[in-house]
Design an enzyme around this catalytic site. Sequence first.
Site, PDB file in Angstrom:
ATOM      1  N   ASP A  39      16.216  28.590  86.260  1.00  0.00           N
ATOM      2  CA  ASP A  39      16.030  27.255  86.840  1.00  0.00           C
ATOM      3  C   ASP A  39      15.546  27.353  88.295  1.00  0.00           C
ATOM      4  O   ASP A  39      15.110  26.357  88.869  1.00  0.00           O
ATOM      5  CB  ASP A  39      17.367  26.492  86.853  1.00  0.00           C
ATOM      6  CG  ASP A  39      17.561  25.582  85.637  1.00  0.00           C
ATOM      7  OD1 ASP A  39      16.572  25.020  85.155  1.00  0.00           O
ATOM      8  OD2 ASP A  39      18.723  25.434  85.205  1.00  0.00           O
ATOM      9  N   LYS A  76      15.474  22.393  74.401  1.00  0.00           N
ATOM     10  CA  LYS A  76      15.170  23.692  75.029  1.00  0.00           C
ATOM     11  C   LYS A  76      15.323  24.802  74.000  1.00  0.00           C
ATOM     12  O   LYS A  76      14.508  25.720  73.929  1.00  0.00           O
ATOM     13  CB  LYS A  76      16.100  23.927  76.227  1.00  0.00           C
ATOM     14  CG  LYS A  76      15.767  23.048  77.420  1.00  0.00           C
ATOM     15  CD  LYS A  76      16.805  23.145  78.528  1.00  0.00           C
ATOM     16  CE  LYS A  76      16.507  22.139  79.636  1.00  0.00           C
ATOM     17  NZ  LYS A  76      17.532  22.061  80.673  1.00  0.00           N
ATOM     18  N   GLN A 123      23.462  23.575  81.980  1.00  0.00           N
ATOM     19  CA  GLN A 123      22.907  22.223  81.877  1.00  0.00           C
ATOM     20  C   GLN A 123      23.658  21.277  82.818  1.00  0.00           C
ATOM     21  O   GLN A 123      24.883  21.184  82.778  1.00  0.00           O
ATOM     22  CB  GLN A 123      22.984  21.730  80.424  1.00  0.00           C
ATOM     23  CG  GLN A 123      22.318  20.393  80.191  1.00  0.00           C
ATOM     24  CD  GLN A 123      20.813  20.393  80.481  1.00  0.00           C
ATOM     25  OE1 GLN A 123      20.132  21.390  80.257  1.00  0.00           O
ATOM     26  NE2 GLN A 123      20.303  19.302  80.994  1.00  0.00           N
TER      27      GLN A 123
HETATM   28  N1  GUN Z   1      19.533  18.597  84.130  1.00  0.00           N
HETATM   29  C1  GUN Z   1      18.461  17.829  84.420  1.00  0.00           C
HETATM   30  N2  GUN Z   1      17.412  18.609  84.752  1.00  0.00           N
HETATM   31  C2  GUN Z   1      17.828  19.887  84.680  1.00  0.00           C
HETATM   32  C3  GUN Z   1      17.197  21.139  84.887  1.00  0.00           C
HETATM   33  O1  GUN Z   1      16.012  21.240  85.233  1.00  0.00           O
HETATM   34  N3  GUN Z   1      17.978  22.234  84.698  1.00  0.00           N
HETATM   35  C4  GUN Z   1      19.268  22.146  84.321  1.00  0.00           C
HETATM   36  N4  GUN Z   1      19.959  23.279  84.180  1.00  0.00           N
HETATM   37  N5  GUN Z   1      19.895  21.003  84.119  1.00  0.00           N
HETATM   38  C5  GUN Z   1      19.162  19.878  84.291  1.00  0.00           C
END
Ligand code: GUN
Length: 300
Positions: free
Chosen positions: A131, A54, A98
Site C-alpha cells: 500500500d 482484490k 484493509q
Molecule cells: N481502504 C480504502 N482504501 C484503501 C487502500 O488503498 N488500502 C487499504 N489497505 N485499505 C483501504
Amino acid sequence: MTAQILDGKATAKEIRDEIADEVRRWVDRGGAKPCLTAVLVGDDPASQVYVRNKHRACEQVGIAGKVERLPADATESQLLDLIGRLNADPTVHGILVQLPLPQRTDQAGDESAAIDTRRLLDAIDPAKDVDAFSPVNVGLISQERPRFLPCTPHGVIRLLARYRLPTAGRRVVVVGRSDIVGKPIAMMLAAKNGVCGPDYANATVTLAHSRSADLAEITRQADLLVAAVGRPEMIRGDWIKPGAVVIDVGINRVGDRLVGDVAFEEAAEVAAAITPVPGGVGPLTIAMLLKNTVAAASGS
Ligand code: GUN
C-alpha cells in the site's frame, strides 16, 4: 454532456494484462508465485467487498491472494502477532491491512479499546508494504526514489498518461489531504521525474481541503482538479474551469447509489475530460496494488 470520459476500467484491464504477462514470465524463469495477504478485521460490508475484489484480481493475474480474517473484537496484540508472522513468512510478498479498522469502545465507553491503526501499519515490513503507507515508503516517495508507489495516486497518473493529458507546467488543485491519496498525489504531481515521465509531473500543485477558505475560487483555477475529499458531490459544475480535466477519487454511498466527490452531470458540461464513478479511478487502484505485489515478489 461535452466532456471526454476517462475509462478507468479499460485502462485497468490493459495494465492487468501487462501484469499477468509479467507474472507468467517471472514464474517461467523459476520465480516464486507472488502472494498478497490481506488482513480483514471485522465484518464491515464495504471492506469485505473491497477485499473480495482484490482477491479476485490477484487470482486473475496469477498472484496468490490470501485473506486473514479476524473478528471485530480482536485485540491489538493479536493483530500485531499476525503481522509479525506475515512479515517472517517468506512465501508472503505483500501485506495489506484493509482500512478502516472497526471503531470500538469498551463497555465503559473507553475509546482506548480501539486498535491503533498507525501502530499496526507501522508494524508491516516496509519491503512488504504494497500500500506504500509506511513512513519509510512515504519518505522514499517524497525524495523521488520510491520503492512502492501508492496505488490510487499511481493509478491516476497512469490514467492521465494513457489519455495523453500532461501535467507539466499546469495548475493542479488537489482537494483532500489524506495520507492515502491527497498528500501523496500532490507530492507525485509536483515531482521532477514522474512515474510516467516528466510530462506527467512538474505541475504547480495546490493542496486544498475541506477547511480551505474560498475553496470554489481555488478549484476554478485548476487545469487539473483531483477530488479526494470524501464528500458526496461537493464539487459543483461552477467550481470547475471550462476545459479542465477532472479526476474524481471519491466513492460515496448515497442511498443505493455510488457517487463521487464531484457532481458528475454538472461537471461534465464544463470539463474537457472527467472520470466517472464507478468505473474511473477505482479499478486502477487495484491494478496498481497487483503491480506492487509483483515488484515485492521479484525485487524489481
Ligand atoms: N481502504 C480504502 N482504501 C484503501 C487502500 O488503498 N488500502 C487499504 N489497505 N485499505 C483501504
